[in-house]
Design a protein around this motif. Structure first.
Motif: not given
Length: 518
Positions: A286-294
């Motif tokens: 989830d934290s890795i994905l949040e960087r991608v999403s941002d």
């Protein structure tokens, strides 16, 4: 988002295909040509991209419950609304990884088998629109199971532009150099592919290179290729396997590098090459994905994931691509790698549609129940189809998308069967547009195995994936699924008729699965 495979007549629809204008000169595209003929009647509409109507909620239509009379009835339960909606997305990694696993003498884990990625590994010969957006083709044929048919919904974008007509590209390659990438067919394959890319990109394209193991390093900042190809080649040659895998740090550094090198007016992409087996650092998806999403939201940078290796973190790569409005594929040899970097990646450069979603409305007067094949993770609430704030998929030129439904019609059904619609935003000014296609019950008269070659190939791929997911009680078998031996025979015949090596490889994969099943 989500229904399971059959939760009644709700389901998400339509596959898409990520597309794009040619990025590489000298790379030829191929399609497997499938004309709708041999009695599988269809309804088409060309993609004129008419402006979308004023947003309105999804409709809801009542239906009386059906009676359960056999295994096929368990495939779907009645639903109150007969709508199926989802965000367009197309990956092919699941099919590629399954082929690699079977070649290694193992059956793939059912959790890694996504039927829509099997189906969309084979391009179709749908009519194409002239401008941005989509054409919609709807057809189908009867199966051997009583009152059950397969309905195919196909989308196509316009043809690819000539090489010089696309926008320049700014590509940040994020390359896994962890110890596991030392296995033949991993880092060596990635380096060869990057070398091919460097020689074939245009002078006004730019490339950055990030390497990661237990740490991440920007090996090459964003560099225009005109006059600097030797510098890029030298950076690629320096890549060597090191230690453990901090995928999270690699992704973060890659996006930071992409943001630093962001080029206005260019197509900005992060290309992740990895076995996606994180074993140190931030392993929280989830934290890795949040960087991608941002990065996607703030800068419009999207992700293209290329998976390698006999052991492969399929689930994480899939989630990264979904969050990054991107696409995943899988390569196991030089031939597949060249196809990915000469065909698939180029189709992700140009855009013809943003935030594309699709919705199929089945007529309760003719349809008793249905089941969407795959797309389990791409569901959208029916009422959000025309809510343009809800995220959809980004699609480029030169692609086709196929979604299959198992549909049980009412006895003696006649008249309207279904209407398939796709909605997208113009990539330049975000104006919404829609296109639709209809199917009549009378068009389902043909037997599936006498239908068009394209529909048959899609059916073989879907049935094959369905068999590989056998044993998952949440996903009952598709109606009238043939044995693996019969599927392989059909694929062989189709490959011979179409002279199509991709379909021949499908037949080989099915035969390997048959032998492993014993």
């Amino acid at each position: 988002m989500g229904m399971d495979h059959i939760r009644g007549l709700r389901g998400g629809l339509l596959a898409l295909t990520l597309a794009g204008g040619l990025l590489l000169t000298g790379c030829g595209g191929g399609a497997d040509g499938s004309r709708a003929s041999d009695g599988a009647a269809k309804s088409r509409t060309g993609g004129t991209g008419r402006p979308a109507p004023v947003p309105r909620p999804g409709t809801s239509q009542g239906e009386r419950p059906g009676e359960e009379t056999g295994d096929s009835d368990r495939d779907a339960a009645p639903s109150p609304d007969h709508l199926s909606t989802f965000a367009l997305d197309v990956d092919t990694a699941s099919y590629g990884y399954a082929r690699r696993t079977l070649a290694d003498g193992r059956l793939p884990d059912p959790a890694t088998v996504r039927p829509e990625e099997f189906v969309n590994s084979f391009r179709q010969n749908y009519e194409r629109p002239e401008g941005n957006g989509f054409s919609v083709t709807v057809d189908g044929a009867r199966t051997d199971a009583e009152d059950w048919s397969l309905v195919r919904v196909g989308l196509a974008t316009r043809e690819e532009r000539h090489e010089g007509e696309r926008a320049p590209a700014a590509l940040t390659f994020v390359v896994d150099v962890s110890g596991s990438m030392a296995e033949p067919g991993r880092l060596d394959l990635a380096k060869d592919s990057l070398g091919v890319m460097t020689d074939r990109l245009r002078d006004d394209d730019a490339v950055a290179l990030v390497a990661f193991s237990d740490e991440a390093e920007t090996v090459l900042p964003m560099t225009r290729l005109g006059g600097h190809r030797d510098r890029v080649h030298a950076a690629v040659r320096r890549l060597e396997p090191q230690s453990s895998t901090d995928l999270g740090e690699g992704v973060r550094t890659g996006y930071d590098t992409a943001v630093e090198g962001l080029r206005e007016g260019a197509t900005n992409r992060v290309v992740l090459l990895s076995d996606a087996l994180a074993n140190t650092g931030d392993m929280d998806a989830d934290s890795i994905l949040e960087r991608v999403s941002d990065a996607r939201r703030e800068h419009g940078i999207t992700l293209f994931g290329v998976g390698v290796g006999s052991d492969y973190g399929d689930a994480l790569m899939e989630r990264l691509a979904d969050k990054g409005d991107g696409h995943t594929t899988y390569v196991s040899d030089d031939e597949e790698a060249r196809k990915v970097f000469c065909e698939e990646l180029p189709r992700n450069i140009d855009l013809t549609a943003r935030d594309a979603k699709a919705q199929v409305a089945f007529d309760p007067a003719t349809v008793e129940t249905f089941r969407l094949v795959g797309y389990d993770d791409r569901q959208v609430a029916d009422e959000d189809f025309r809510d343009d704030r809800v995220d959809g998929g980004e699609v480029g030129p030169g692609h086709t998308v196929t979604a299959l439904y198992a549909v049980r019609t009412r006895p003696g059904a006649s008249g309207h069967l279904a209407t398939a619609s796709v909605r997208w935003l113009d990539p330049a000014d975000r104006t919404p547009h829609e296109e639709s296609g209809r199917l009549e019950a009378a068009s389902l008269g043909a037997d599936l195995w006498r239908a068009s070659p394209g529909l048959q190939v899609a059916a073989v791929a879907a049935y094959f994936a369905d068999d590989l997911r056998r044993g998952d009680d949440r996903r009952p078998a598709l109606p009238a699924r043939p044995s693996l031996g019969r599927l392989a025979d059909r694929a062989d015949r189709l490959a011979t008729v179409a002279q199509d090596e991709e379909v021949r490889r499908l037949a080989e994969a099915v035969r390997r699965a048959e032998r492993l099943r014993g």
